[in-house]
Scaffold this motif. Sequence first.
Motif, mmCIF file in Angstrom:
data_model
loop_
_atom_site.group_PDB
_atom_site.id
_atom_site.type_symbol
_atom_site.label_atom_id
_atom_site.label_comp_id
_atom_site.label_asym_id
_atom_site.label_seq_id
_atom_site.Cartn_x
_atom_site.Cartn_y
_atom_site.Cartn_z
ATOM 1 N N ARG B 124 0.801 -1.438 0.179
ATOM 2 C CA ARG B 124 -0.519 -0.240 -0.160
ATOM 3 C C ARG B 124 0.857 1.434 -0.043
ATOM 4 N NH1 ARG B 124 -4.756 0.202 4.444
ATOM 5 N NH2 ARG B 124 -5.772 -1.237 3.268
ATOM 6 N N THR B 125 2.148 1.091 0.458
ATOM 7 C CA THR B 125 2.601 2.380 0.620
ATOM 8 C C THR B 125 3.650 2.598 -0.721
ATOM 9 O OG1 THR B 125 3.633 2.098 2.857
ATOM 10 C CG2 THR B 125 4.901 2.929 2.154
ATOM 11 N N ILE B 126 4.402 1.972 -0.914
ATOM 12 C CA ILE B 126 4.523 1.820 -2.442
ATOM 13 C C ILE B 126 3.422 2.484 -3.199
ATOM 14 C CG2 ILE B 126 5.459 0.128 -4.548
ATOM 15 C CD1 ILE B 126 6.344 -1.505 -2.289
ATOM 16 N N ASP B 127 1.816 1.821 -3.543
ATOM 17 C CA ASP B 127 1.873 1.997 -4.592
ATOM 18 C C ASP B 127 0.803 3.413 -4.074
ATOM 19 O OD1 ASP B 127 1.479 0.054 -5.214
ATOM 20 O OD2 ASP B 127 -0.475 -1.291 -4.392
ATOM 21 N N GLN B 128 0.969 3.673 -3.204
ATOM 22 C CA GLN B 128 0.280 5.155 -2.646
ATOM 23 C C GLN B 128 1.486 6.439 -3.141
ATOM 24 O OE1 GLN B 128 -0.310 5.397 1.858
ATOM 25 N NE2 GLN B 128 -2.794 4.929 1.262
ATOM 26 N N ALA B 129 2.991 5.534 -3.443
ATOM 27 C CA ALA B 129 3.778 6.511 -3.391
ATOM 28 C C ALA B 129 3.276 6.282 -5.435
ATOM 29 C CB ALA B 129 4.762 6.028 -3.404
ATOM 30 N N LEU B 130 3.397 5.522 -5.399
ATOM 31 C CA LEU B 130 3.566 5.611 -7.411
ATOM 32 C C LEU B 130 2.241 6.150 -7.939
ATOM 33 C CD1 LEU B 130 4.596 1.640 -8.146
ATOM 34 C CD2 LEU B 130 5.881 3.324 -8.628
ATOM 35 N N ALA B 131 1.471 6.394 -7.195
ATOM 36 C CA ALA B 131 0.174 7.115 -7.467
ATOM 37 C C ALA B 131 -0.055 8.623 -7.731
ATOM 38 C CB ALA B 131 -1.185 6.803 -6.854
ATOM 39 N N ARG B 132 1.265 9.044 -6.395
ATOM 40 C CA ARG B 132 1.062 10.708 -6.704
ATOM 41 C C ARG B 132 2.462 11.544 -7.699
ATOM 42 N NH1 ARG B 132 3.113 9.722 -0.385
ATOM 43 N NH2 ARG B 132 0.426 10.013 -0.058
ATOM 44 N N LEU B 133 2.790 9.842 -8.310
ATOM 45 C CA LEU B 133 3.220 10.895 -9.781
ATOM 46 C C LEU B 133 2.335 11.108 -10.151
ATOM 47 C CD1 LEU B 133 6.251 8.038 -9.449
ATOM 48 C CD2 LEU B 133 5.982 9.936 -9.051
ATOM 49 N N PRO B 134 3.173 11.538 -11.575
ATOM 50 C CA PRO B 134 2.459 11.837 -12.902
ATOM 51 C C PRO B 134 2.612 10.507 -13.987
ATOM 52 C CG PRO B 134 4.299 13.851 -12.597
ATOM 53 C CD PRO B 134 4.367 12.830 -11.438
ATOM 54 N N PRO B 135 1.027 10.173 -14.422
ATOM 55 C CA PRO B 135 0.928 9.306 -14.477
ATOM 56 C C PRO B 135 1.992 8.639 -15.954
ATOM 57 C CG PRO B 135 -0.910 10.518 -14.986
ATOM 58 C CD PRO B 135 -0.022 11.577 -14.320
ATOM 59 N N GLU B 136 2.468 9.569 -16.525
ATOM 60 C CA GLU B 136 3.517 9.072 -17.505
ATOM 61 C C GLU B 136 4.936 8.561 -16.849
ATOM 62 O OE1 GLU B 136 6.086 11.516 -20.030
ATOM 63 O OE2 GLU B 136 5.018 10.153 -22.303
ATOM 64 N N MET B 137 5.123 9.104 -15.685
ATOM 65 C CA MET B 137 6.585 9.065 -14.800
ATOM 66 C C MET B 137 5.843 7.651 -14.211
ATOM 67 S SD MET B 137 8.355 11.484 -12.638
ATOM 68 C CE MET B 137 9.452 11.854 -13.502
ATOM 69 N N ARG B 138 4.965 7.504 -12.967
ATOM 70 C CA ARG B 138 4.515 6.149 -13.503
ATOM 71 C C ARG B 138 4.170 4.772 -13.966
ATOM 72 N NH1 ARG B 138 -1.766 6.179 -11.873
ATOM 73 N NH2 ARG B 138 -1.467 7.925 -11.775
ATOM 74 N N LEU B 139 3.947 4.869 -15.153
ATOM 75 C CA LEU B 139 3.990 4.084 -15.810
ATOM 76 C C LEU B 139 5.733 3.587 -16.198
ATOM 77 C CD1 LEU B 139 2.507 2.557 -18.488
ATOM 78 C CD2 LEU B 139 3.207 4.490 -19.770
ATOM 79 N N LEU B 140 6.070 4.668 -16.126
ATOM 80 C CA LEU B 140 8.191 3.769 -17.347
ATOM 81 C C LEU B 140 8.693 3.795 -15.960
ATOM 82 C CD1 LEU B 140 8.919 7.569 -18.492
ATOM 83 C CD2 LEU B 140 8.099 5.578 -19.475
ATOM 84 N N ILE B 141 8.245 4.443 -14.380
ATOM 85 C CA ILE B 141 8.995 3.544 -13.165
ATOM 86 C C ILE B 141 8.264 2.396 -12.744
ATOM 87 C CG2 ILE B 141 9.025 3.440 -10.768
ATOM 88 C CD1 ILE B 141 10.368 5.996 -11.630
ATOM 89 N N THR B 142 7.071 2.082 -13.451
ATOM 90 C CA THR B 142 6.447 0.620 -12.688
ATOM 91 C C THR B 142 6.986 -0.433 -14.120
ATOM 92 O OG1 THR B 142 4.524 1.984 -12.727
ATOM 93 C CG2 THR B 142 4.380 -0.281 -12.532
ATOM 94 N N LEU B 143 6.560 0.207 -15.219
ATOM 95 C CA LEU B 143 7.768 -0.506 -16.676
ATOM 96 C C LEU B 143 8.840 -1.461 -15.957
ATOM 97 C CD1 LEU B 143 5.746 0.643 -20.028
ATOM 98 C CD2 LEU B 143 4.876 -0.862 -18.130
ATOM 99 N N ARG B 144 9.735 -0.374 -15.804
ATOM 100 C CA ARG B 144 11.054 -0.790 -15.096
ATOM 101 C C ARG B 144 11.222 -1.267 -14.019
ATOM 102 N NH1 ARG B 144 15.810 -2.412 -16.683
ATOM 103 N NH2 ARG B 144 17.107 -1.874 -15.588
#
Lengths: 72, 193
Positions: B124-144
Amino acid sequence: MAADDDTQDAVRRILNERPPEDLPPGAEARLRQRLDQEPPPARRVAAPRAARPRKKKTASRTKAARSRSSRR
Amino acid sequence: VDVDETLAAKAARGNREAFDELVNRYQSRMFQLVRILTSGDAEAEDLVQDTFVRAYRAVGQFRGDSTFRTWLHRIAVNVVRSHAARRNSRGRPRSVEADAADDDAAVGRLASHEDLEDAVVRRRTIDQALARLPPEMRLLITLRDVQGLEYREIAVITGLPIGTVESRIFRGRRRLRPMLAPLLERSAPRREK
């Protein structure tokens, strides 16, 4: 720079170790049911080749013409 | 030859069992990806189904220009983007946090209660942190960093130059650092007194 490297490594490691969540119960069966309703995948059809225009037959160059062009 | 590509070639010839095997190999990963990209959307399962149905319809056209996993991730990303566009056009607010009810349900399925609790909190901590990123940045980090794709695969999926992918991931990790601080502190090696 070293601090930046530490940050990159630490964040990467935490994300890489994100605990995966289970699929919702029955998700596999529900997906298979949906796929069962699909027709078999359409195969890629190769585009028909356009008929190549026939090369016009040209008279082969004479020995004299070949030697003239090589001298230029 | 790669196992995925062999299975995809069989699936393209109408072998359904081969496609089912690809589903086995990727369904869970696609679920993680969609859950993160949609910030825990309750429709994640439907979106994963849409991803595999689209892949099944198109597998006959899979030419192997990229790996199967790159191709499948691209389909999933497109499905999520279409979903987000539909939601935005309807004016429905996007959920910002992972669905707490789902997490509570997950607790019941885990082996040890302590581990389960801990895993849920970490996720939940990780997902909440990722959710605060702009969508494109979240996509790139998640894929990597979550999905483990190579930079060149991410460039293919997103259509961005590889240098842009690298620099945005670099900046994204910097932004995540303070948000993940509780986890970083807990996982840091302890110094002996």
